[in-house]
Design a protein around this motif. Structure first.
Motif, PDB file in Angstrom:
ATOM      1  N   ASP A 135       0.609   3.079  18.336  1.00  0.00           N
ATOM      2  CA  ASP A 135       1.096   3.500  17.024  1.00  0.00           C
ATOM      3  C   ASP A 135       1.405   4.989  17.066  1.00  0.00           C
ATOM      4  N   VAL A 136       2.669   5.330  17.413  1.00  0.00           N
ATOM      5  CA  VAL A 136       3.023   6.738  17.575  1.00  0.00           C
ATOM      6  C   VAL A 136       2.868   7.523  16.291  1.00  0.00           C
ATOM      7  N   ARG A 137       2.958   6.784  15.145  1.00  0.00           N
ATOM      8  CA  ARG A 137       2.904   7.532  13.900  1.00  0.00           C
ATOM      9  C   ARG A 137       1.572   7.354  13.176  1.00  0.00           C
ATOM     10  N   GLY A 138       0.584   6.759  13.887  1.00  0.00           N
ATOM     11  CA  GLY A 138      -0.761   6.690  13.323  1.00  0.00           C
ATOM     12  C   GLY A 138      -1.390   8.077  13.342  1.00  0.00           C
ATOM     13  N   PHE A 139      -2.412   8.264  12.496  1.00  0.00           N
ATOM     14  CA  PHE A 139      -2.975   9.605  12.367  1.00  0.00           C
ATOM     15  C   PHE A 139      -3.572  10.088  13.680  1.00  0.00           C
ATOM     16  N   ALA A 140      -4.283   9.180  14.404  1.00  0.00           N
ATOM     17  CA  ALA A 140      -4.945   9.577  15.649  1.00  0.00           C
ATOM     18  C   ALA A 140      -3.918  10.125  16.633  1.00  0.00           C
ATOM     19  N   SER A 141      -2.823   9.405  16.764  1.00  0.00           N
ATOM     20  CA  SER A 141      -1.776   9.793  17.712  1.00  0.00           C
ATOM     21  C   SER A 141      -1.122  11.112  17.282  1.00  0.00           C
ATOM     22  N   GLY A 161      -9.521  17.720  17.528  1.00  0.00           N
ATOM     23  CA  GLY A 161     -10.951  17.645  17.828  1.00  0.00           C
ATOM     24  C   GLY A 161     -11.706  16.871  16.772  1.00  0.00           C
ATOM     25  N   ALA A 162     -11.238  16.954  15.477  1.00  0.00           N
ATOM     26  CA  ALA A 162     -11.944  16.341  14.373  1.00  0.00           C
ATOM     27  C   ALA A 162     -11.898  14.834  14.419  1.00  0.00           C
ATOM     28  N   SER A 163     -10.799  14.263  14.924  1.00  0.00           N
ATOM     29  CA  SER A 163     -10.641  12.819  14.852  1.00  0.00           C
ATOM     30  C   SER A 163     -11.302  12.132  16.024  1.00  0.00           C
ATOM     31  N   ARG A 198      -0.063  16.025   7.522  1.00  0.00           N
ATOM     32  CA  ARG A 198      -1.172  15.628   8.382  1.00  0.00           C
ATOM     33  C   ARG A 198      -2.349  16.603   8.253  1.00  0.00           C
ATOM     34  N   LEU A 199      -2.052  17.802   7.755  1.00  0.00           N
ATOM     35  CA  LEU A 199      -3.134  18.780   7.575  1.00  0.00           C
ATOM     36  C   LEU A 199      -4.106  18.327   6.500  1.00  0.00           C
ATOM     37  N   GLN A 200      -3.650  17.440   5.574  1.00  0.00           N
ATOM     38  CA  GLN A 200      -4.503  17.002   4.467  1.00  0.00           C
ATOM     39  C   GLN A 200      -5.488  15.910   4.904  1.00  0.00           C
ATOM     40  N   GLY A 201      -5.418  15.494   6.156  1.00  0.00           N
ATOM     41  CA  GLY A 201      -6.378  14.498   6.638  1.00  0.00           C
ATOM     42  C   GLY A 201      -5.783  13.108   6.735  1.00  0.00           C
ATOM     43  N   PRO A 202      -6.506  12.201   7.376  1.00  0.00           N
ATOM     44  CA  PRO A 202      -6.006  10.851   7.689  1.00  0.00           C
ATOM     45  C   PRO A 202      -5.586  10.063   6.451  1.00  0.00           C
ATOM     46  N   GLU A 203      -6.341  10.170   5.326  1.00  0.00           N
ATOM     47  CA  GLU A 203      -6.016   9.327   4.167  1.00  0.00           C
ATOM     48  C   GLU A 203      -4.639   9.698   3.617  1.00  0.00           C
ATOM     49  N   VAL A 204      -4.437  10.999   3.410  1.00  0.00           N
ATOM     50  CA  VAL A 204      -3.155  11.450   2.869  1.00  0.00           C
ATOM     51  C   VAL A 204      -2.030  11.070   3.832  1.00  0.00           C
ATOM     52  N   TRP A 205      -2.277  11.220   5.133  1.00  0.00           N
ATOM     53  CA  TRP A 205      -1.259  10.912   6.138  1.00  0.00           C
ATOM     54  C   TRP A 205      -0.886   9.440   6.085  1.00  0.00           C
ATOM     55  N   GLU A 206      -1.894   8.559   6.065  1.00  0.00           N
ATOM     56  CA  GLU A 206      -1.568   7.125   6.051  1.00  0.00           C
ATOM     57  C   GLU A 206      -0.854   6.750   4.752  1.00  0.00           C
ATOM     58  N   ARG A 207      -1.262   7.405   3.645  1.00  0.00           N
ATOM     59  CA  ARG A 207      -0.605   7.106   2.374  1.00  0.00           C
ATOM     60  C   ARG A 207       0.871   7.529   2.445  1.00  0.00           C
ATOM     61  N   THR A 208       1.126   8.731   3.037  1.00  0.00           N
ATOM     62  CA  THR A 208       2.505   9.209   3.174  1.00  0.00           C
ATOM     63  C   THR A 208       3.315   8.242   4.024  1.00  0.00           C
ATOM     64  N   MET A 209       2.730   7.799   5.141  1.00  0.00           N
ATOM     65  CA  MET A 209       3.439   6.869   6.029  1.00  0.00           C
ATOM     66  C   MET A 209       3.728   5.555   5.304  1.00  0.00           C
ATOM     67  N   ALA A 210       2.776   5.119   4.452  1.00  0.00           N
ATOM     68  CA  ALA A 210       2.987   3.871   3.696  1.00  0.00           C
ATOM     69  C   ALA A 210       4.159   4.043   2.740  1.00  0.00           C
ATOM     70  N   THR A 211       4.228   5.209   2.080  1.00  0.00           N
ATOM     71  CA  THR A 211       5.358   5.469   1.180  1.00  0.00           C
ATOM     72  C   THR A 211       6.664   5.417   1.961  1.00  0.00           C
ATOM     73  N   LEU A 212       6.648   5.992   3.156  1.00  0.00           N
ATOM     74  CA  LEU A 212       7.875   6.091   3.946  1.00  0.00           C
ATOM     75  C   LEU A 212       8.320   4.749   4.522  1.00  0.00           C
TER      76      LEU A 212
END
Lengths: 124, 157, 296
Positions: free
Chosen positions: A43-49, A122-124, B66-80
């Protein structure tokens, strides 16, 4: 600065963007081509990646170069188009100033984002 | 007897006759008349360039989420993943592929490498742009292929 | 005729012309001309007027306009002079493309013609464009050979010739055929919005002199074209070269000019004048040739 210098940089940044943005686009949009090259990422656009790329020095450098070249190339092109519509000396100066301001603002914003993203890895 | 209208006295004019401006304007960038394909690739290059440069700040802003953390990022990707944004993504991809490949052709042309040398103008006249026509065709085929694969990757893959 | 055959072979057809246009037209056919009219003393915009003239074999678009002016409407204004594609004064927009009307056969385009003044120029009257802008921009690129200051005396009172090989001549000859007819400016998309753009005509002439081995004016001309509305406003759309009636190929000249601005002048030193003129000393011992004996 003479127009020919600015224009030469426009050409150079264009050629550089074909390579850099090409890599960027292949990574983001062409997983099949990537898999042929032996690079499999689920998943290139997943947060971890995304966070991992943001933390790597190589990707950070690519992002900064991409941002700089794309802004220069795009805004120089936009400036040329605007100069052809609004050609009075006052309008020419206004467009030049606006292009520089917009370029600097977006560049600084993007630069901050790139550097703040480094600890995320580092955080993830 | 009424005088014919053609010799009616006319309004006095200044010394310098009035000119009718006849510049084509922005319409002239798009509508060209009967010119070769490069004339229209120019229009498309300009259009795709404007699209890409307007997209760039938007893209910087979205990816900085992505600076706002995983939740905000995944929510943004879901919108997109909404169809509207997917279509937009396809348009940006097509614009980039076209702009990049046509741009490579233009860089070579601007520097005169693909245009050949001046020749004596003997009829039928040599036109330098026709000498790089094979490159134009090759670049457009390449662009079509990349865009087709890109669409397939985004919609199917 | 060769021109007509060539056009036919490349499949050139008039826009909006009926099927079969471009083929041979029978004698006795009628040519319909839709002509743009503008009278500066009455009109605020262009209006269209239609005329019909009988076709004669070999008729050019200019011939058709002359036929209209002679027999139907003396008020129709257009500009022409040499009628043989040399003076460059009869350029008009014919069926959507800028052309020299004296060189354009009606049989190339069919019997329906649409004639308008050249775009991207002000209209003085009817089909007469104001070309003074083109001439002014042409002057801005110093369209003449510039010699080094050391040659000033020689330039004022020339005693000798300049050396130039055929290869050196070929580097600029193509661009030297320019008529200043301004068809390229009418075709240029940048000229469509930007009246300050130097334009394909002037820029190609800048390169014509830069490429000339006798010239030493690279820096002066680089200053003239290296600006916001200069050579880099050309985006290689190539319409100018297609419109040129003389094969000058402005697009090629302009790209070579760009390269020259990035890489420097094409020749470091201008060609020298040919060495001292050979002087044949008078030899008193040698008898002067006698005049031939008179013939009866």
């Amino acid at each position: 600065m003479r127009e020919s210098k600015l224009w030469a940089l426009h050409l150079f940044s264009g050629a550089a963007l074909v390579v850099l943005l090409g890599v960027h686009m292949v990574v983001q949009h062409y997983p099949t081509i990537l898999s042929w090259l032996g690079w499999v990422e689920d998943d290139v656009r997943g947060f971890a990646s995304v966070a991992a790329r943001g933390a790597s020095a190589g990707w950070s450098v690519i992002y900064v170069l991409l941002l700089g070249f794309a802004l220069y190339h795009g805004l120089y092109g936009l400036r040329r188009i605007l100069h052809e519509i609004w050609y009075s000396p006052a309008a020419t100066r206004a467009v030049d100033a606006a292009v520089v301001v917009v370029g600097l603002v977006v560049f600084v914003y993007g630069l901050v984002a790139v550097f703040q993203a480094i600890p995320l890895g580092g955080a993830s | 007897m009424a005088r014919p209208s053609s010799i009616e006295p006319r309004a006095p004019q200044g010394l310098r006759p009035r000119r009718l401006p006849n510049r084509l304007g922005v319409r002239g960038w798009v509508h060209a008349g009967r010119y070769p394909i490069e004339r229209y690739l120019f229009t498309l290059h300009r259009l795709s360039g404007i699209g890409l440069v307007l997209y760039l700040p938007l893209h910087v802003w979205v990816t900085s989420r992505r600076l706002q953390g995983p939740e905000v990022w995944e929510r943004t990707m879901a919108t997109l993943s909404h169809p509207i944004f997917v279509v937009g993504e396809l348009l940006i991809l097509a614009a980039f592929v076209y702009h990049a490949l046509n741009g490579l052709r233009l860089i070579l042309g601007h520097l005169g490498y693909t245009l050949g040398k001046p020749a004596e103008p003997v009829y039928p006249y040599p036109v330098a742009l026709r000498r790089q026509r094979p490159l134009t065709v090759a670049m457009m085929i390449l662009a079509a292929a990349f865009i087709a694969v890109g669409i397939w990757e985004i919609l199917v893959g | 005729m060769a021109r007509v055959l060539e056009r036919r072979a490349t499949g050139e057809r008039a826009t909006g012309a009926p099927a079969g246009a471009g083929g041979p037209i029978e004698a006795g056919a009628v040519v319909t001309l839709r002509v743009a009219r503008f009278d500066p003393e009455r009109d605020v915009a262009m209006r269209w007027q239609t005329y019909q003239v009988p076709y004669t074999p070999g008729m050019t678009v200019l011939d058709a306009l002359i036929a209209v002016k002679e027999r139907q409407d003396g008020s129709l204004a257009f500009r022409s002079s040499c009628r043989m594609g040399v003076c460059g004064s009869c350029g008009m927009l014919v069926n959507g493309k800028p052309r020299l009307t004296c060189q354009t056969q009606v049989s190339e385009l069919g019997t329906h013609l649409e004639v308008a003044p050249l775009p991207n120029h002000d209209v003085i009257k009817d089909l007469v464009p104001d070309l003074s802008g083109t001439f002014e921009r042409h002057r801005k690129v110093h369209p003449y050979i510039i010699r080094p200051a050391a040659d000033e005396a020689e330039m004022r009172a020339p005693t000798r010739e300049f050396a130039q090989t055929p290869e050196e001549m070929e580097r600029y000859l193509q661009f030297a055929y320019c008529l200043k007819c301004s068809l390229c400016v009418a075709a240029c998309p940048t000229a469509a919005t930007d009246p300050l753009f130097l334009g394909p005509q002037a820029l190609a002439q800048a390169y014509r002199y830069i490429a000339d081995s006798r010239d030493a004016g690279w820096e002066v001309r680089a200053d003239a074209v290296d600006g916001v509305h200069g050579v880099f406003s050309c985006h290689l759309a190539g319409a100018c070269s297609e419109a040129c009636p003389k094969g000058v190929d402005p697009a090629l000249g302009i790209q070579l000019l760009k390269r020259s601005l990035l890489t420097g002048p094409p020749h470091a030193e201008p060609a020298p004048v040919i060495g001292p003129r050979p002087v044949v000393p008078e030899d008193p011992a040698r008898p002067r040739p006698k005049a031939p004996p008179p013939t009866v």
